[in-house]
Each structure stands twice: as C-alpha cells, then as structure tokens.
Design an enzyme around this catalytic site. Sequence first.
Site, mmCIF file in Angstrom:
data_model
loop_
_atom_site.group_PDB
_atom_site.id
_atom_site.type_symbol
_atom_site.label_atom_id
_atom_site.label_comp_id
_atom_site.label_asym_id
_atom_site.label_seq_id
_atom_site.Cartn_x
_atom_site.Cartn_y
_atom_site.Cartn_z
ATOM 1 N N ASP A 1 -6.514 19.414 -14.292
ATOM 2 C CA ASP A 1 -6.814 17.874 -14.756
ATOM 3 C C ASP A 1 -6.779 18.026 -16.458
ATOM 4 O O ASP A 1 -7.422 18.934 -17.145
ATOM 5 C CB ASP A 1 -8.489 17.800 -14.803
ATOM 6 C CG ASP A 1 -9.201 16.514 -14.983
ATOM 7 O OD1 ASP A 1 -8.453 15.922 -15.783
ATOM 8 O OD2 ASP A 1 -10.021 16.273 -14.482
ATOM 9 N N LYS B 1 -8.480 6.491 -18.925
ATOM 10 C CA LYS B 1 -8.628 7.073 -20.306
ATOM 11 C C LYS B 1 -7.614 6.820 -21.187
ATOM 12 O O LYS B 1 -7.310 5.699 -21.492
ATOM 13 C CB LYS B 1 -9.096 8.561 -20.129
ATOM 14 C CG LYS B 1 -10.261 8.860 -19.032
ATOM 15 C CD LYS B 1 -11.449 8.199 -19.367
ATOM 16 C CE LYS B 1 -12.446 8.242 -18.147
ATOM 17 N NZ LYS B 1 -12.558 9.653 -17.423
ATOM 18 N N ARG C 1 1.070 -1.301 -0.197
ATOM 19 C CA ARG C 1 -0.107 -0.107 -0.193
ATOM 20 C C ARG C 1 0.925 1.278 -0.037
ATOM 21 O O ARG C 1 0.476 2.169 -0.552
ATOM 22 C CB ARG C 1 -0.937 0.003 1.236
ATOM 23 C CG ARG C 1 -1.719 1.354 1.460
ATOM 24 C CD ARG C 1 -2.919 1.300 2.019
ATOM 25 N NE ARG C 1 -2.856 0.441 3.506
ATOM 26 C CZ ARG C 1 -2.323 0.949 4.403
ATOM 27 N NH1 ARG C 1 -2.002 1.973 4.515
ATOM 28 N NH2 ARG C 1 -2.411 0.019 5.486
ATOM 29 N N TYR D 1 -15.589 18.366 -14.614
ATOM 30 C CA TYR D 1 -15.923 16.950 -14.613
ATOM 31 C C TYR D 1 -16.931 16.652 -13.536
ATOM 32 O O TYR D 1 -16.773 16.887 -12.227
ATOM 33 C CB TYR D 1 -14.731 16.037 -14.350
ATOM 34 C CG TYR D 1 -15.113 14.761 -14.627
ATOM 35 C CD1 TYR D 1 -15.565 13.949 -15.597
ATOM 36 C CD2 TYR D 1 -15.100 13.958 -13.407
ATOM 37 C CE1 TYR D 1 -15.879 12.711 -15.516
ATOM 38 C CE2 TYR D 1 -15.274 12.491 -13.147
ATOM 39 C CZ TYR D 1 -15.592 11.822 -14.385
ATOM 40 O OH TYR D 1 -16.226 10.555 -14.182
HETATM 41 C C1 LIG Z 1 -13.010 10.231 -16.317
HETATM 42 C C2 LIG Z 1 -12.497 11.601 -15.881
HETATM 43 C C3 LIG Z 1 -12.374 11.950 -14.440
HETATM 44 C C4 LIG Z 1 -12.365 10.622 -13.442
HETATM 45 O O1 LIG Z 1 -11.446 9.679 -13.612
HETATM 46 P P1 LIG Z 1 -12.146 8.113 -13.173
HETATM 47 O O2 LIG Z 1 -10.715 7.424 -13.710
HETATM 48 O O3 LIG Z 1 -13.263 7.777 -13.871
HETATM 49 O O4 LIG Z 1 -12.208 8.221 -11.769
HETATM 50 C C5 LIG Z 1 -11.626 12.948 -14.074
HETATM 51 N N1 LIG Z 1 -11.659 13.904 -15.124
HETATM 52 C C6 LIG Z 1 -11.715 13.847 -16.476
HETATM 53 C C7 LIG Z 1 -11.718 14.726 -17.265
HETATM 54 C C8 LIG Z 1 -12.179 12.670 -16.857
HETATM 55 O O5 LIG Z 1 -12.693 12.465 -18.014
#
Ligand SMILES: *Cc1c(COP(=O)(O)O)cnc(C)c1O
Length: 365
Positions: free
Chosen positions: A165, A190, A42, A94
């Site tokens: 982000d 993603k 962890r 988001y």
């Molecule tokens: C998908 C996404 C998130 C969240 O990520 P997860 O892996 O689904 O928890 C945050 N910001 C953006 C722009 C995203 O596309």
Amino acid sequence: MRLETLAIHGGNIITDSEKPAIQPITLSTTFVHQPDSMIYSRANNPNRNALEKVLTKLEFGADAAAFSSGNAAGVAVFQALAPGSHIIAPDDMYHGLKNAILQLFKGVLEASFVDMTDLKLVEKAFQANTKLVWIESPSNPLLKITDIKAIAGLAKSHQAILACDSTFATPVFQNPILLGADIVMHSSTKFFGGHSDILGGALITKKADDFWEKIRVVQKVGGAVPSPFDCYYLCRSIKTLPYRMKGHAEHAGIMADYLNQHSKVERVFYPGLKSHPGHEIATNQMSGYGGILSFQVKGGAEAANNLISKLHYFTNATSLGGVESLIERRAASEGPDTLTPPNLIRVSVGLEHLDDLLEDLDQAF
Ligand SMILES: *Cc1c(COP(=O)(O)O)cnc(C)c1O
C-alpha cells in the site's frame, strides 16, 4: 518519458474521429457489437483503460486495475487468494483494510499482524500456507517505514506475493515494483484525486500472471469499478500529481521542523526528520518524504482537540492528499480498538501558502 511528461501524456487515448486534444468522457454503459469492440462498461471502458494505462506506466508495472475505492482494491487482493491462505500484514495496517480482513474474511483467510520494521518478527510469522505479505509504507498514521527490498526478499524465499500500500508515497516518491514488490495498491481518493472529491483505488502488478488474472475477475465480476466520470477526473488530476507532491513534501518538511522544536509538542512523526526511526530506509527507497505528518501534543486528547478547534485553515476532517490542509485527532476516527495514541494529530499538509499555515498553527498553540 520522464515522470512529469508521463503524468500528462500517459493517460490520454484519443479514438474520436474529430480528434479532440483531451480524451472525452464515454458515459455509455454498452457498446455496439463488432469484432474486438468493448462490450459493457463494468468489464471495460475507454476512460478506465486510460486511467489504468497511466497508472501502469507511473508504477513501472505490466498492468493496472482501477476500483471504486482503495478498500475495494485491497479487498480484491484478499479475494483473489485461495480460502485457507495466510496473510502477514502490518500491526498498524490502515484500519479499514485490517477490518476487512478481520470481518469479511473471518473463517476464510488467516492473518498475522506484525511490526514490519522488525525483520526477525516478519521472518517468524511465515507459515506453510502464507501466500501474501501486505505492507504499507509510509504507514498510516505513524509514518512507519518498511524496508520494501528486505521484505521482498523474505516474501520471495517463502513463495509469497508481496503487495505494498503505497498511498502515502505516490509513484512520485516511491516505486515498490522497482524495489521487489509484486503488487502496488493505492487509494486514489488521496493524492491521485488530490482535491477530496473522488473516491477510488488501484492495483498495479509487476507481472500479468495467474494471480493477476484472478484479481481481474474480482474487478469485473465483483464489479467494484469506478465510473467513467471518476476515471476522467483521475486522469485529469494525475497530470498535476508530480507538481502537487513537490509542494506537499516541501510544506510538510518545513512544518515537521517547526513542530519538532515547539515546546508544546511531545513528538513528531515525519520520515524526513533525522530523528525518525525509518529516516535512513526512507532516504534509500524514496525520492521525497511525502505530505503527511503526525505529532503528539502535550496535554493528552483534550489538548489535541483544543488545538484543532482553534485552527482556521486546517479542516478538522478525516482523509488526506487534497490541496487543502486536513487535520484530525486520529484515534477518534479509528474506533475503540486503535493502538494510536489519544494525543496524536495527523496532518495532511496542503498547498495553501506555507506562512499562512504556520501562522495559523502559531495562533492555535
Ligand atoms: C484511505 C486509505 C485506504 C483506503 O482507501 P479508500 O479510498 O478510503 O477506500 C487504504 N490505505 C491507506 C494508506 C489509506 O490512506
């Protein structure tokens, strides 16, 4: 090392005496006590170290922390703030992370949600207790572009941390730290994962300072960490990230042009289009416009649903960044409070042959 080389060699740490060419998966949760050894997975493990190393290098940071999801990465930043802190975040943030602020940190943190493309509004939103400015560029799902350098200047003058982000851009097209951000966040679910089969998130920091130490505590003590298996697969996927991104962006650019001149389309959102309000800033701060676009169809939500139902190669599903094209009517995924127009369709443009994708859209229209 240049980007493509870094992606392949930056996360391969060989410690095994048999010298495998590729770093193996270390599944053990615990390690034999010896000076300087890892202790418990962890806190630390070889595959997460390798992932964090390549992420640090790709984003020109000082350190990186990997999490079990993008949301866990974002939440770790909010958790590292002192109670009573104020956050300035995008009005189209988001939705999962906006919900995290509103639901998990209700009564603990304050937040103002503003249009980040209007610098005057951002400037006005600062309070004495503003500790964090959160931006997302390009944004989900309207592909709004935030001027990272300009917002970094504002955050700095108010002694606030700037976190970006950068999930839609990936380090292939944008490096927020080089534009003045303190922390970069990615949903590695993603494009990093790239095959719609790994859930993960990451933070990369410009400086290994006190705030970063708090984030490390949240990671290790909070425990929302990725498994060695997930870290291994992310390192593997990252090797092809630069080439995948080139394909995604090429396809998305041509598809945006196609949709832009289609009689059944009301409006297309893609930062590569000259008509996009953020086109100039995107051109200045990105080296490519990415693989996501959205568009509004004429005829409302019903026409949007109808179009999606007739497609063969675009899977009607949420998420993005995989090699396969995904499509969805976005408002349906964001719940009743969404500001997203009901006829907006978001497309994660995949790496199938582009002519198959365009022909599929043609027959569906
Ligand atoms: C998908 C996404 C998130 C969240 O990520 P997860 O892996 O689904 O928890 C945050 N910001 C953006 C722009 C995203 O596309």
